[in-house]
Design a protein around this motif. Structure first.
Motif, mmCIF file in Angstrom:
data_model
loop_
_atom_site.group_PDB
_atom_site.id
_atom_site.type_symbol
_atom_site.label_atom_id
_atom_site.label_comp_id
_atom_site.label_asym_id
_atom_site.label_seq_id
_atom_site.Cartn_x
_atom_site.Cartn_y
_atom_site.Cartn_z
ATOM 1 N N ARG A 132 0.824 -1.207 0.000
ATOM 2 C CA ARG A 132 0.000 0.000 0.000
ATOM 3 C C ARG A 132 0.862 1.263 0.000
ATOM 4 O O ARG A 132 0.398 2.348 -0.346
ATOM 5 C CB ARG A 132 -0.924 -0.018 1.236
ATOM 6 C CG ARG A 132 -1.721 1.250 1.499
ATOM 7 C CD ARG A 132 -2.613 1.618 0.326
ATOM 8 N NE ARG A 132 -3.320 2.850 0.560
ATOM 9 C CZ ARG A 132 -2.800 4.067 0.402
ATOM 10 N NH1 ARG A 132 -1.532 4.199 0.027
ATOM 11 N NH2 ARG A 132 -3.523 5.149 0.608
ATOM 12 N N PHE A 133 2.131 1.140 0.400
ATOM 13 C CA PHE A 133 3.021 2.293 0.517
ATOM 14 C C PHE A 133 4.239 2.115 -0.396
ATOM 15 O O PHE A 133 5.338 1.808 0.071
ATOM 16 C CB PHE A 133 3.484 2.471 1.960
ATOM 17 C CG PHE A 133 2.417 2.895 2.915
ATOM 18 C CD1 PHE A 133 2.218 4.240 3.209
ATOM 19 C CD2 PHE A 133 1.599 1.947 3.533
ATOM 20 C CE1 PHE A 133 1.225 4.643 4.091
ATOM 21 C CE2 PHE A 133 0.605 2.336 4.415
ATOM 22 C CZ PHE A 133 0.411 3.689 4.693
ATOM 23 N N PRO A 134 4.070 2.298 -1.713
ATOM 24 C CA PRO A 134 5.215 2.136 -2.622
ATOM 25 C C PRO A 134 6.320 3.156 -2.375
ATOM 26 O O PRO A 134 7.466 2.923 -2.761
ATOM 27 C CB PRO A 134 4.589 2.310 -4.011
ATOM 28 C CG PRO A 134 3.343 3.099 -3.769
ATOM 29 C CD PRO A 134 2.837 2.660 -2.425
ATOM 30 N N GLY A 135 6.007 4.282 -1.719
ATOM 31 C CA GLY A 135 7.031 5.263 -1.394
ATOM 32 C C GLY A 135 7.889 4.861 -0.211
ATOM 33 O O GLY A 135 8.958 5.443 0.024
ATOM 34 N N ILE A 136 7.435 3.843 0.543
ATOM 35 C CA ILE A 136 8.215 3.308 1.666
ATOM 36 C C ILE A 136 8.951 2.043 1.247
ATOM 37 O O ILE A 136 10.067 1.773 1.704
ATOM 38 C CB ILE A 136 7.282 3.012 2.860
ATOM 39 C CG1 ILE A 136 6.597 4.292 3.337
ATOM 40 C CG2 ILE A 136 8.055 2.375 4.007
ATOM 41 C CD1 ILE A 136 7.524 5.312 3.955
ATOM 42 N N ALA A 137 8.330 1.263 0.371
ATOM 43 C CA ALA A 137 8.925 -0.001 -0.082
ATOM 44 C C ALA A 137 9.949 0.258 -1.171
ATOM 45 O O ALA A 137 9.798 -0.162 -2.320
ATOM 46 C CB ALA A 137 7.826 -0.936 -0.578
#
Length: 246
Positions: free
Chosen positions: A94-99
């Motif tokens: 859900r968080f591609p900016g964190i992964a």
């Protein structure tokens, strides 16, 4: 030739298989490519530029110091590691900016979706241990557990405290949902893990939100921590409890 004839004979005895099929005519199955974890269902999400606030952190990274920050959650029961790993995998999608991993380009650093899901790790001797450049190239965030506490440690280029808190809340909500089969509303900073990320979550909003400024402006002096460093570089952690309504 002996091996081919043997396989052809096996195919002859297999239902719905042509008798003249030989091993030599069976094509090799296509190799599966590891889909970047940061690209759940959206093929448009690829490598990302560092925003203006994030560019300083790779430049300030040293072998003995990495700009990390940490947010933790404490439960009333010991952490179920398998459930935590499952919750992390769903939340990261859900968080591609964190992964993401921190990569070095020819002229600048950039963020690239991770290729493999990171594993949750047991807590180390002290918080926010330096993350080597080798590890940053794999994943720039780590999730730790100790007894009844989980903690997320972020390389500071990924997000700020607000974004880190939203990720932590969402991860904790997903963990509790899987562990106890309870329904936690997606509100107060908890994101829906089944929805696609919004475009504004991945854009550089610095120009739109920074406002006007002049070169002659003076910043106030930041507060500097003072004290005596531990001889071996050990980091002390001071914790406290406060009312959430405060």
């Amino acid at each position: 030739m002996g091996k081919k004839n043997k396989k052809a004979k096996n195919n002859h005895n297999t239902p719905n298989t042509q008798t003249n099929l030989t091993a030599a005519t069976i094509p090799n199955p296509p190799k599966k490519k590891n889909k970047p974890i940061g690209e759940p269902e959206n093929p448009q999400i690829g490598w990302m530029r560092l925003d203006n606030a994030a560019k300083i952190y790779p430049a300030s990274t040293r072998r003995s110091w990495t700009p990390m920050f940490r947010i933790s959650t404490t439960f009333t029961e010991p952490v179920d590691v398998e459930v935590l790993q499952s919750a992390l995998e769903k939340t990261l999608r859900r968080f591609p900016g964190i992964a993401v991993a921190l990569k070095a380009g020819l002229f600048w650093n950039y963020l690239d979706p991770i290729k493999e899901m990171p594993k949750v790790q047991p807590e180390g001797p002290c918080p926010c241990l330096p993350m080597s450049r080798k590890n940053l190239k794999k994943c720039a965030v780590r999730v730790l557990y100790y007894e009844n506490r989980i903690a997320v440690e972020y390389f500071h280029s990924l997000t700020d405290g607000t974004g880190g808190l939203i990720f932590m809340k969402t991860l904790a909500a997903e963990y509790l949902t899987q562990k106890y089969h309870i329904d936690i509303p997606c509100e107060e900073g908890i994101c829906d893990r089944n929805e696609q990320p919004k475009p504004e979550e991945l854009e550089d909003s610095f120009i739109n939100n920074a406002g006007s400024f002049t070169d002659g402006s003076r910043d106030t002096v930041s507060y500097r921590l003072r004290g005596t460093k531990e001889p071996d570089g050990f980091i002390n952690l001071t914790t406290g409890i406060m009312d959430a309504k405060a």
